[in-house]
Scaffold this motif. Sequence first.
Motif, short mmCIF file in Angstrom:
data_model
loop_
_atom_site.label_atom_id
_atom_site.label_comp_id
_atom_site.label_asym_id
_atom_site.label_seq_id
_atom_site.Cartn_x
_atom_site.Cartn_y
_atom_site.Cartn_z
N LEU A 1 0.83 -1.21 0.00
CA LEU A 1 0.00 0.00 0.00
C LEU A 1 0.86 1.25 0.00
CD1 LEU A 1 -2.78 -1.06 2.56
CD2 LEU A 1 -3.01 -0.87 0.07
N ALA A 2 1.93 1.25 0.80
CA ALA A 2 2.80 2.43 0.88
C ALA A 2 3.60 2.62 -0.41
CB ALA A 2 3.74 2.29 2.07
N ALA A 3 4.06 1.54 -1.02
CA ALA A 3 4.82 1.65 -2.26
C ALA A 3 3.95 2.17 -3.39
CB ALA A 3 5.42 0.28 -2.63
N ARG A 4 2.70 1.76 -3.39
CA ARG A 4 1.77 2.27 -4.40
C ARG A 4 1.58 3.78 -4.24
NH1 ARG A 4 -4.03 -0.52 -4.58
NH2 ARG A 4 -4.25 0.69 -2.67
N LEU A 5 1.45 4.24 -2.98
CA LEU A 5 1.33 5.67 -2.72
C LEU A 5 2.57 6.43 -3.16
CD1 LEU A 5 -0.37 5.70 0.79
CD2 LEU A 5 -1.30 6.69 -1.30
N ALA A 6 3.74 5.77 -3.03
CA ALA A 6 5.01 6.42 -3.41
C ALA A 6 5.20 6.49 -4.91
CB ALA A 6 6.18 5.68 -2.76
N GLY A 7 4.32 5.84 -5.68
CA GLY A 7 4.39 5.94 -7.14
C GLY A 7 5.05 4.78 -7.84
N ALA A 8 5.20 3.65 -7.15
CA ALA A 8 5.83 2.49 -7.79
C ALA A 8 5.07 2.10 -9.06
CB ALA A 8 5.88 1.32 -6.81
N ALA A 9 5.82 1.85 -10.12
CA ALA A 9 5.21 1.46 -11.40
C ALA A 9 4.97 -0.03 -11.48
CB ALA A 9 6.12 1.91 -12.55
N GLY A 10 5.83 -0.81 -10.83
CA GLY A 10 5.69 -2.26 -10.81
C GLY A 10 5.76 -2.76 -9.39
N ILE B 1 -5.93 -5.57 -4.81
CA ILE B 1 -5.57 -4.17 -4.53
C ILE B 1 -4.59 -3.61 -5.55
CG2 ILE B 1 -6.03 -4.44 -2.07
CD1 ILE B 1 -2.94 -4.30 -1.66
N GLY B 2 -4.27 -4.41 -6.60
CA GLY B 2 -3.56 -3.83 -7.73
C GLY B 2 -2.09 -4.12 -7.86
N VAL B 3 -1.57 -5.19 -7.19
CA VAL B 3 -0.17 -5.52 -7.45
C VAL B 3 -0.02 -6.03 -8.88
CG1 VAL B 3 0.27 -6.07 -5.02
CG2 VAL B 3 -0.29 -7.91 -6.62
N THR B 4 1.16 -5.84 -9.43
CA THR B 4 1.41 -6.23 -10.81
C THR B 4 1.38 -7.74 -10.97
OG1 THR B 4 2.82 -4.28 -10.98
CG2 THR B 4 2.97 -5.89 -12.77
N GLU B 5 2.10 -8.43 -10.08
CA GLU B 5 2.14 -9.90 -10.10
C GLU B 5 2.31 -10.38 -8.66
OE1 GLU B 5 1.74 -12.03 -12.49
OE2 GLU B 5 2.03 -10.89 -14.34
N ALA B 6 1.68 -11.51 -8.34
CA ALA B 6 1.88 -12.15 -7.04
C ALA B 6 2.30 -13.59 -7.32
CB ALA B 6 0.61 -12.10 -6.21
N PHE B 7 3.51 -13.95 -6.91
CA PHE B 7 4.11 -15.24 -7.26
C PHE B 7 4.09 -16.19 -6.07
CE2 PHE B 7 6.47 -12.00 -9.72
CZ PHE B 7 6.14 -12.40 -11.01
N ASP B 8 3.90 -17.48 -6.36
CA ASP B 8 4.08 -18.54 -5.37
C ASP B 8 5.53 -18.99 -5.46
OD1 ASP B 8 4.20 -20.81 -3.81
OD2 ASP B 8 2.34 -21.67 -4.59
N PRO B 9 6.38 -18.71 -4.47
CA PRO B 9 7.80 -19.04 -4.58
C PRO B 9 8.08 -20.54 -4.59
CG PRO B 9 7.30 -18.30 -2.36
CD PRO B 9 6.06 -18.06 -3.19
N ARG B 10 7.08 -21.34 -4.21
CA ARG B 10 7.26 -22.79 -4.25
C ARG B 10 7.17 -23.33 -5.67
NH1 ARG B 10 2.45 -23.92 -0.17
NH2 ARG B 10 1.54 -22.63 -1.82
#
Length: 352
Positions: free
Chosen positions: A189-198, A215-224
């Motif tokens: 949430l804070a990174a989005r407010l800071a203007g992160a593009a990805g 909530i709009g993340v670019t990608e959410a990965f399962d590290p397994r």
Amino acid sequence: MKALRWHGARDLRLDEVPEPPEPGPHEAVVEVSWCGVCGTDLHEYREGPHMIRESPHPLTGARPPLALGHELSGTVVALGAPVAGVEVGDRVTADPVWRCGTCFWCVRGDYHICPRSGSVGLASPGAFAERVTVPIAGLTRLPDQVTDEMAALAEPLAVGLHAVTRAGVGPGDHVLVVGGGPIGFAVVLAARLAGAAGLYVSEPLKERRERLLEIGVTEAFDPRETDVRREVFVRTGRVGPDAVIDATGVPALARDAVATVRRGGRVVLAGVGHGDVSFDLGQLVFYERTVLGTLGYRHDIPRVVDLMSTGRLDASPLLTGRFALSDGVEVFADLAGRTGGGLKVLLTPKGL
């Protein structure tokens, strides 16, 4: 009054305790509306003490048993000294960090790393109670636009905001967040407010990944199942993320973060971890990568409340459960054994 007190690992009790004493000059007493269950509380419950001292705390003198809880909202019922902009009867949230006020770090404004510091609920009786004593310097009055429930989320959101500030995230940056729990969620949430593009998140639990995508993340990965480092490298034009923020505290993942961030990028360690980490020094020196620690917050809670009041920060997706304080023992037992994807749970002494 009733208080949910830590007596030892796996020993949490709803006790009858005395009312807080009249506040001293650096203290205020707050009637609690809501208090959030933090990962720190769960660690103390599962296998503590970690941050709780078994001997009297050097600043507060408190020792177990004591009530947990430091993510709070409530109403001021007593002030130990006048506070600009806050009066008895005001709704507030609180920065729960006790500080000496005189050391090198406190004088600089870095009260959160005061050598004698401690938190309400760990160094003094906490807010899983009907009333709680808090540092008077930490009070933030709540505007009408911020509900008591949302105000109880200000503290974990401030942790995310401070981590993003430490990482220097700015417009156009690509950010990888390791761990999609409450703190990772707050970082997003804070990174989005800071203007992160990805915004990329590595999180094994499907329910949390789905909520993050909502909530709009670019990608959410399962590290397994996914080589997260390779996938983010490709998605950032074969450069790598500008910042990697680890919200897990797992030593091996901190090492992976250093290997993942781009040349000249920043790694911020926001998870409270234990154990040693080994790095290839060449990965730091030759590529000018920066590794930073981050602890809690530093004057960030008022910023979070302002962001909430103006509608720029919607914390509601973080809230996944509400319970009465009287159910607290069962709630902690359930959370400690859960492997699901819940985020932030609140308790209230006022009943539901």
